[in-house]
Design an enzyme around this catalytic site. Structure first.
Site, short mmCIF file in Angstrom:
data_model
loop_
_atom_site.label_atom_id
_atom_site.label_comp_id
_atom_site.label_asym_id
_atom_site.label_seq_id
_atom_site.Cartn_x
_atom_site.Cartn_y
_atom_site.Cartn_z
N ARG A 243 0.83 -1.21 0.00
CA ARG A 243 0.00 0.00 0.00
C ARG A 243 0.87 1.25 0.00
O ARG A 243 1.84 1.34 0.72
CB ARG A 243 -0.87 0.03 1.27
N LEU A 244 0.43 2.26 -0.78
CA LEU A 244 1.22 3.49 -0.86
C LEU A 244 1.19 4.29 0.43
O LEU A 244 2.16 4.92 0.79
CB LEU A 244 0.69 4.36 -1.99
N GLU A 245 0.04 4.25 1.12
CA GLU A 245 -0.10 5.08 2.33
C GLU A 245 0.95 4.75 3.37
O GLU A 245 1.31 5.58 4.18
CB GLU A 245 -1.48 4.88 2.97
N LYS A 246 1.41 3.53 3.37
CA LYS A 246 2.36 3.09 4.39
C LYS A 246 3.78 3.56 4.07
O LYS A 246 4.68 3.42 4.87
CB LYS A 246 2.36 1.56 4.48
N ARG A 247 3.95 4.11 2.89
CA ARG A 247 5.31 4.46 2.49
C ARG A 247 5.62 5.92 2.83
O ARG A 247 4.80 6.62 3.39
CB ARG A 247 5.45 4.20 0.99
#
Ligand code: GLU
Length: 310
Positions: A243-247
């Site tokens: 997931r992008l949000e975790k990056r």
């Protein structure tokens, strides 16, 4: 009937690439259908709204090359396009639902609901077990939330991209909140009132909101408004499938642009994630619109090519 689409960001922070994908797809779908595309600022959750975020979103969408037919910076007779300026509409909708006997006041805490609900958690968290439905409390009871009376039975949403989606809203979610205990209007209410008032014919947005569509369909019905079509696009994941949000914050549009990426590189990378063009293609918004295809919207997730981060 003229197609009317919208992109409806919440100004809780900077736009990331997943948001940009949703904006581009909503825009491309509307343009391919020869329709209009609106921009609506969903700043209704006042505690989560960040100062300056709405302006940042307008700036970043413009930098990407997206020009909306109406929005907070281009008002018309269907506006205002900022939800905090539309409270009178939400109040009127609540009055309509109240007059139809579709609302009740609920004083349950989140803990009460969790403890009372033995069913597995549905899309809205623990299913609301109906505790206050028959209590007959006045709708203006201080500190009470207002819940919408959900009819029994399956709700079917024919999603243009995801296919038929069936949810037993009564059994999985239960009567849901339309005005919160703190007095704020709930997302589902505001989004439906606005989509109806703005004449939106199709809602194109991320797949994470697919399980909201049946609740919203019921609200359109209860308000006597035609349900729009729905098209939920794939979720964008990183090249590693995560997931992008975790990056890191590097994937915000602003961060990428100020690190030297061009809008055409970013639009091209999003096009490549959808399989609309090979990785490494520079694509402007018109090029994205020309290549956009509903068939490319079928997967649940799509991965960014690795080159965006280098
Ligand atoms: N404002 C919502 C969000 O940013 C999207 C609402 C919608 O598209 O229905 O997540």
């Amino acid at each position: 009937m003229t197609y009317v689409g919208r992109y409806a960001p919440s100004p809780t922070g900077e736009l990331h690439l997943g948001n940009a994908l949703a904006a581009l797809c909503a825009y491309a779908r509307a343009r391919q259908e020869g329709g209009r595309i609106l921009l609506r600022m969903e700043d209704i959750d006042e505690a989560r709204t960040r100062p300056g975020a709405a302006e940042g979103i307008l700036r970043d969408l413009r930098a990407l090359g997206l020009h909306f037919d109406a929005g907070p910076d281009r008002e018309d007779e269907y506006g205002p396009y900022t939800q905090t300026l539309r409270y009178d509409r939400y109040e009127a909708a609540l009055a309509q639902l109240a007059a139809a006997g579709r609302l009740f006041a609920c004083t349950c805490s989140r803990k009460d609901i969790q403890e009372a609900s033995s069913a597995p958690h549905g899309p809205g968290g623990a299913r609301y077990p109906g505790t206050c439905r028959g209590a007959g409390r006045a709708l203006d009871t201080p500190g009470a939330a207002l819940r919408f009376v959900v009819p029994p039975g399956d709700v079917v949403v024919e999603d243009a991209f995801a296919g038929a989606y069936v949810q037993d809203v009564s059994g999985e979610v239960g009567d849901f909140v339309v005005r919160r205990k703190d007095g704020l209007y709930a997302y589902h209410l505001a989004v439906v009132v606005d989509d109806a008032a703005m004449g939106v014919t199709e809602v194109v947005r991320g797949r994470d909101l697919l399980d909201s569509a049946p609740r919203q369909a019921l609200l359109f019905d209860a308000l006597g408004a035609a349900r729009p079509g729905f098209g939920h696009i794939p979720l964008l994941v990183g090249p590693d499938g995560k997931r992008l949000e975790k990056r890191s914050g590097a994937q915000t549009l602003r961060g990428l642009l100020s690190a030297g990426a061009s809008a055409a590189q970013l639009v091209g990378a999003l096009g490549a994630a959808l399989g609309l063009c090979p990785a490494g293609t520079a694509l402007d918004v018109d090029g994205f619109v020309a290549r956009f295809s509903p068939d490319a919207m079928r997967p649940e997730t799509v991965a960014l090519p690795a080159d965006v981060f280098t």
